[in-house]
Design an enzyme around this catalytic site. Structure first.
Site, PDB file in Angstrom:
ATOM      1  N   THR A 119       0.369  -3.486 -13.961  1.00 35.00           N
ATOM      2  CA  THR A 119      -0.935  -4.038 -14.313  1.00 35.00           C
ATOM      3  C   THR A 119      -1.270  -3.722 -15.763  1.00 35.00           C
ATOM      4  O   THR A 119      -0.820  -2.699 -16.304  1.00 35.00           O
ATOM      5  CB  THR A 119      -2.031  -3.424 -13.414  1.00 35.00           C
ATOM      6  OG1 THR A 119      -3.311  -3.712 -13.991  1.00 35.00           O
ATOM      7  CG2 THR A 119      -1.910  -1.921 -13.287  1.00 35.00           C
ATOM      8  N   TYR A 143      -6.302   4.212 -10.532  1.00 29.28           N
ATOM      9  CA  TYR A 143      -5.433   3.067 -10.220  1.00 29.28           C
ATOM     10  C   TYR A 143      -4.434   2.823 -11.359  1.00 29.28           C
ATOM     11  O   TYR A 143      -3.218   2.744 -11.128  1.00 29.28           O
ATOM     12  CB  TYR A 143      -6.300   1.820  -9.984  1.00 29.28           C
ATOM     13  CG  TYR A 143      -5.535   0.523  -9.966  1.00 29.28           C
ATOM     14  CD1 TYR A 143      -4.642   0.235  -8.939  1.00 29.28           C
ATOM     15  CD2 TYR A 143      -5.704  -0.418 -10.983  1.00 29.28           C
ATOM     16  CE1 TYR A 143      -3.937  -0.955  -8.936  1.00 29.28           C
ATOM     17  CE2 TYR A 143      -5.006  -1.616 -10.972  1.00 29.28           C
ATOM     18  CZ  TYR A 143      -4.118  -1.877  -9.947  1.00 29.28           C
ATOM     19  OH  TYR A 143      -3.420  -3.059  -9.936  1.00 29.28           O
TER      20      TYR A 143
HETATM   21  N1  LIG Z   1      -4.757  -9.282  -8.077  1.00 27.66           N
HETATM   22  C1  LIG Z   1      -4.679  -8.925  -9.338  1.00 27.66           C
HETATM   23  O1  LIG Z   1      -5.448  -9.401 -10.201  1.00 27.66           O
HETATM   24  C2  LIG Z   1      -3.626  -7.937  -9.793  1.00 27.66           C
HETATM   25  C3  LIG Z   1      -3.508  -7.675 -11.167  1.00 27.66           C
HETATM   26  C4  LIG Z   1      -2.570  -6.747 -11.604  1.00 27.66           C
HETATM   27  C5  LIG Z   1      -1.728  -6.131 -10.687  1.00 27.66           C
HETATM   28  N2  LIG Z   1      -1.854  -6.396  -9.365  1.00 27.66           N
HETATM   29  C6  LIG Z   1      -0.940  -5.723  -8.432  1.00 27.66           C
HETATM   30  O2  LIG Z   1      -0.284  -6.730  -7.671  1.00 27.66           O
HETATM   31  C7  LIG Z   1      -0.027  -6.264  -6.344  1.00 27.66           C
HETATM   32  C8  LIG Z   1      -0.583  -7.258  -5.345  1.00 27.66           C
HETATM   33  O3  LIG Z   1      -1.988  -7.426  -5.576  1.00 27.66           O
HETATM   34  P1  LIG Z   1      -2.851  -8.394  -4.640  1.00 27.66           P
HETATM   35  O4  LIG Z   1      -4.059  -8.786  -5.398  1.00 27.66           O
HETATM   36  O5  LIG Z   1      -1.951  -9.422  -4.064  1.00 27.66           O
HETATM   37  O6  LIG Z   1      -3.286  -7.340  -3.526  1.00 27.66           O
HETATM   38  P2  LIG Z   1      -3.424  -7.548  -1.941  1.00 27.66           P
HETATM   39  O7  LIG Z   1      -4.284  -6.412  -1.468  1.00 27.66           O
HETATM   40  O8  LIG Z   1      -3.840  -8.933  -1.627  1.00 27.66           O
HETATM   41  O9  LIG Z   1      -1.933  -7.353  -1.426  1.00 27.66           O
HETATM   42  C9  LIG Z   1      -1.371  -6.083  -1.213  1.00 27.66           C
HETATM   43  C10 LIG Z   1      -0.615  -6.128   0.114  1.00 27.66           C
HETATM   44  O10 LIG Z   1       0.009  -4.859   0.330  1.00 27.66           O
HETATM   45  C11 LIG Z   1      -0.217  -4.451   1.670  1.00 27.66           C
HETATM   46  N3  LIG Z   1      -0.200  -2.984   1.674  1.00 27.66           N
HETATM   47  C12 LIG Z   1      -1.050  -2.158   1.008  1.00 27.66           C
HETATM   48  N4  LIG Z   1      -0.729  -0.879   1.265  1.00 27.66           N
HETATM   49  C13 LIG Z   1       0.351  -0.903   2.090  1.00 27.66           C
HETATM   50  C14 LIG Z   1       1.140   0.112   2.715  1.00 27.66           C
HETATM   51  N5  LIG Z   1       0.854   1.411   2.562  1.00 27.66           N
HETATM   52  N6  LIG Z   1       2.173  -0.257   3.482  1.00 27.66           N
HETATM   53  C15 LIG Z   1       2.459  -1.576   3.663  1.00 27.66           C
HETATM   54  N7  LIG Z   1       1.747  -2.584   3.133  1.00 27.66           N
HETATM   55  C16 LIG Z   1       0.699  -2.236   2.348  1.00 27.66           C
HETATM   56  C17 LIG Z   1      -1.568  -5.051   2.059  1.00 27.66           C
HETATM   57  O11 LIG Z   1      -1.719  -5.229   3.453  1.00 27.66           O
HETATM   58  C18 LIG Z   1      -1.537  -6.380   1.313  1.00 27.66           C
HETATM   59  O12 LIG Z   1      -0.986  -7.420   2.110  1.00 27.66           O
HETATM   60  C19 LIG Z   1      -0.628  -4.858  -6.271  1.00 27.66           C
HETATM   61  O13 LIG Z   1       0.413  -3.933  -6.490  1.00 27.66           O
HETATM   62  C20 LIG Z   1      -1.619  -4.833  -7.420  1.00 27.66           C
HETATM   63  O14 LIG Z   1      -1.785  -3.521  -7.917  1.00 27.66           O
HETATM   64  C21 LIG Z   1      -2.792  -7.283  -8.891  1.00 27.66           C
HETATM   65  O1  LIG Z   2     -19.185  -8.762  -8.729  1.00 26.50           O
HETATM   66  C1  LIG Z   2     -18.560  -8.471  -9.753  1.00 26.50           C
HETATM   67  C2  LIG Z   2     -17.159  -8.204  -9.740  1.00 26.50           C
HETATM   68  C3  LIG Z   2     -16.535  -7.854 -10.924  1.00 26.50           C
HETATM   69  N1  LIG Z   2     -17.253  -7.755 -12.084  1.00 26.50           N
HETATM   70  C4  LIG Z   2     -16.568  -7.408 -13.341  1.00 26.50           C
HETATM   71  O2  LIG Z   2     -15.636  -8.440 -13.584  1.00 26.50           O
HETATM   72  C5  LIG Z   2     -14.457  -7.887 -14.221  1.00 26.50           C
HETATM   73  C6  LIG Z   2     -13.266  -8.255 -13.380  1.00 26.50           C
HETATM   74  O3  LIG Z   2     -13.362  -7.549 -12.135  1.00 26.50           O
HETATM   75  P1  LIG Z   2     -12.318  -7.758 -10.947  1.00 26.50           P
HETATM   76  O4  LIG Z   2     -12.180  -9.206 -10.651  1.00 26.50           O
HETATM   77  O5  LIG Z   2     -12.719  -6.831  -9.847  1.00 26.50           O
HETATM   78  O6  LIG Z   2     -10.949  -7.303 -11.612  1.00 26.50           O
HETATM   79  P2  LIG Z   2     -10.504  -5.942 -12.362  1.00 26.50           P
HETATM   80  O7  LIG Z   2     -11.427  -4.829 -12.085  1.00 26.50           O
HETATM   81  O8  LIG Z   2     -10.237  -6.302 -13.791  1.00 26.50           O
HETATM   82  O9  LIG Z   2      -9.135  -5.617 -11.579  1.00 26.50           O
HETATM   83  C7  LIG Z   2      -8.196  -6.650 -11.209  1.00 26.50           C
HETATM   84  O10 LIG Z   2      -7.380  -6.909 -12.294  1.00 26.50           O
HETATM   85  C8  LIG Z   2      -6.591  -5.789 -12.698  1.00 26.50           C
HETATM   86  C9  LIG Z   2      -5.883  -6.221 -13.953  1.00 26.50           C
HETATM   87  O11 LIG Z   2      -6.885  -6.373 -14.965  1.00 26.50           O
HETATM   88  C10 LIG Z   2      -5.667  -5.442 -11.542  1.00 26.50           C
HETATM   89  O12 LIG Z   2      -4.777  -4.424 -11.892  1.00 26.50           O
HETATM   90  C11 LIG Z   2      -6.485  -5.075 -10.319  1.00 26.50           C
HETATM   91  O13 LIG Z   2      -5.615  -4.825  -9.223  1.00 26.50           O
HETATM   92  C12 LIG Z   2      -7.392  -6.228  -9.983  1.00 26.50           C
HETATM   93  O14 LIG Z   2      -8.258  -5.853  -8.909  1.00 26.50           O
HETATM   94  C13 LIG Z   2     -14.707  -6.379 -14.336  1.00 26.50           C
HETATM   95  O15 LIG Z   2     -15.244  -6.116 -15.614  1.00 26.50           O
HETATM   96  C14 LIG Z   2     -15.783  -6.092 -13.293  1.00 26.50           C
HETATM   97  O16 LIG Z   2     -16.605  -4.981 -13.642  1.00 26.50           O
HETATM   98  C15 LIG Z   2     -18.621  -8.025 -12.115  1.00 26.50           C
HETATM   99  O17 LIG Z   2     -19.268  -7.954 -13.157  1.00 26.50           O
HETATM  100  N2  LIG Z   2     -19.237  -8.377 -10.939  1.00 26.50           N
END
Ligand SMILES: NC(=O)c1ccc[n+]([C@@H]2O[C@H](COP(=O)([O-])OP(=O)(O)OC[C@H]3O[C@@H](n4cnc5c(N)ncnc54)[C@H](O)[C@@H]3O)[C@@H](O)[C@H]2O)c1
Ligand SMILES: O=c1ccn([C@@H]2O[C@H](COP(=O)(O)OP(=O)(O)O[C@H]3O[C@H](CO)[C@@H](O)[C@H](O)[C@H]3O)[C@@H](O)[C@H]2O)c(=O)[nH]1
Length: 295
Positions: A119, A143
């Site tokens: 991330t 995180y």
């Molecule tokens: N969504 C974003 O914006 C974002 C950004 C940067 C990085 N990431 C990373 O990408 C990955 C996926 O994110 P996402 O948004 O799809 O999250 P998500 O929560 O939708 O998916 C994570 C999955 O992992 C499974 N999981 C969690 N803990 C587990 C465990 N102990 N054993 C087995 N399964 C487990 C959950 O059930 C879920 O299906 C994460 O590693 C997150 O840190 C996400």
């Molecule tokens: O109701 C809300 C929700 C979020 N935010 C803000 O919107 C931004 C984005 O928030 P969010 O969508 O929760 O994403 P992040 O906190 O940036 O985190 C996401 O994006 C990261 C990468 O930037 C990943 O690593 C994380 O897993 C993923 O949850 C942040 O400044 C929050 O404080 C608000 O102001 N109001």
């Protein structure tokens, strides 16, 4: 016969499930390993679902041994910045210990390729934008620190055991599968865009804006959004690069352009035609002001 089997931890979640679709389109045979704590069994449409827990090393070894995948794509993690500040041990255990278990199971069976969901939170508040891969890593919440620790462990895993990995540092994932086969469905939902769209659809009364005195153009946080299908494609490319002998490496995945929370709200109001309510709340101490990536 060429091995085309891949193990996808967290493949029932948001980014993992979209990646399973791309993997399947590219001829890979997908096995999902997920405890369904946040994911959905109905999102596993392009492979086999093995329900299991990262912290259960015996089960992980059994599943890796059963399928003998050519590589592991490791998405499963706890991924909420705010929650990580309140429950740091949960984040270090699930993310760091969970990844150690994945690596241990791979080493045990002899699987030596891993694509890791990192991330942009590993960088902390940027000293310059766009953030490049060589930007110093100074994460500001548990995180981000958990993911940075894992990247260090991955370098050691390569040096000691020859496990090659590509860490993909995504910026904020957004959007959904264009065919509407799957989408984003978190409970609780904390991500900005789904909350905004729920408010525009009148499922929620208002959007809270967390903080308006950050050092940005309008005081609200800036984020760089990348479409989840683009992320999914990048994972297939990373897997193929490892297959072609690419060394352990890391890449940012963003668009290179940041938008403030007020920008996103204005665009959502314009697109939906709903001038929904917003309220201000105190900024989250673990929230980075600016994320503007490098695509
Ligand atoms: N969504 C974003 O914006 C974002 C950004 C940067 C990085 N990431 C990373 O990408 C990955 C996926 O994110 P996402 O948004 O799809 O999250 P998500 O929560 O939708 O998916 C994570 C999955 O992992 C499974 N999981 C969690 N803990 C587990 C465990 N102990 N054993 C087995 N399964 C487990 C959950 O059930 C879920 O299906 C994460 O590693 C997150 O840190 C996400
Ligand atoms: O109701 C809300 C929700 C979020 N935010 C803000 O919107 C931004 C984005 O928030 P969010 O969508 O929760 O994403 P992040 O906190 O940036 O985190 C996401 O994006 C990261 C990468 O930037 C990943 O690593 C994380 O897993 C993923 O949850 C942040 O400044 C929050 O404080 C608000 O102001 N109001």
């Amino acid at each position: 016969m060429v091995n085309r089997t891949v193990l996808v931890t967290g493949g029932a979640g948001f980014v993992g499930s979209h990646t399973c679709k791309e993997l399947s389109k590219n001829g890979y045979s997908v096995v999902v390993y997920d405890n369904l704590s946040m994911g959905h069994a109905e999102f596993v449409k392009w492979g086999v679902l093995e329900i299991g827990e990262l912290l259960d090393l015996d089960k992980l070894k059994f599943i890796v041994g059963k399928y003998k995948p050519l590589a592991v794509l490791h998405f499963a993690a706890s991924a909420y910045v705010g929650e990580s500040i309140k429950k740091p041990f949960l984040y270090y255990r699930n993310n760091v210990v969970g990844t150690l278990n994945v690596l241990e199971a791979m080493k045990h069976i002899g699987v030596n390729k891993l694509v890791f969901s990192s991330t942009c939170a590993v960088y902390g508040n940027p000293i310059e934008t766009p953030i490049t891969e060589s930007h110093p890593q100074r994460p500001i919440n548990p995180y981000g620190r958990s993911k940075s620790m894992i990247e260090t462990i991955l370098a050691d895993a390569d040096a000691a055991y020859g496990i090659k990995s590509i860490s993909l540092r995504y910026f904020n994932a957004a959007g959904a599968d264009p065919d509407l086969d799957i989408g984003e469905n978190h409970n609780p939902e904390t991500h900005l865009i789904p909350l905004i769209l729920d408010t525009a659809a009148e499922i929620r009364p208002h959007v809270h804006i967390y903080g308006n005195n950050y050092n940005t153009k309008d005081g609200t946080c800036v984020r760089d959004f990348i479409h989840v299908t683009d992320l999914a494609r990048a994972h297939v490319q990373a897997l193929e690069a490892l297959n072609d002998g690419h060394p352990t490496d890391s890449f940012n995945l963003g668009s290179g352009t940041g938008y403030s929370i007020l920008d996103i709200i204005a665009e959502a109001r314009r697109l939906t035609g709903n001038p929904f309510h917003t309220t201000y709340k105190r900024g989250d101490p673990g929230s980075r002001s600016i994320d503007s990536g490098y695509g």
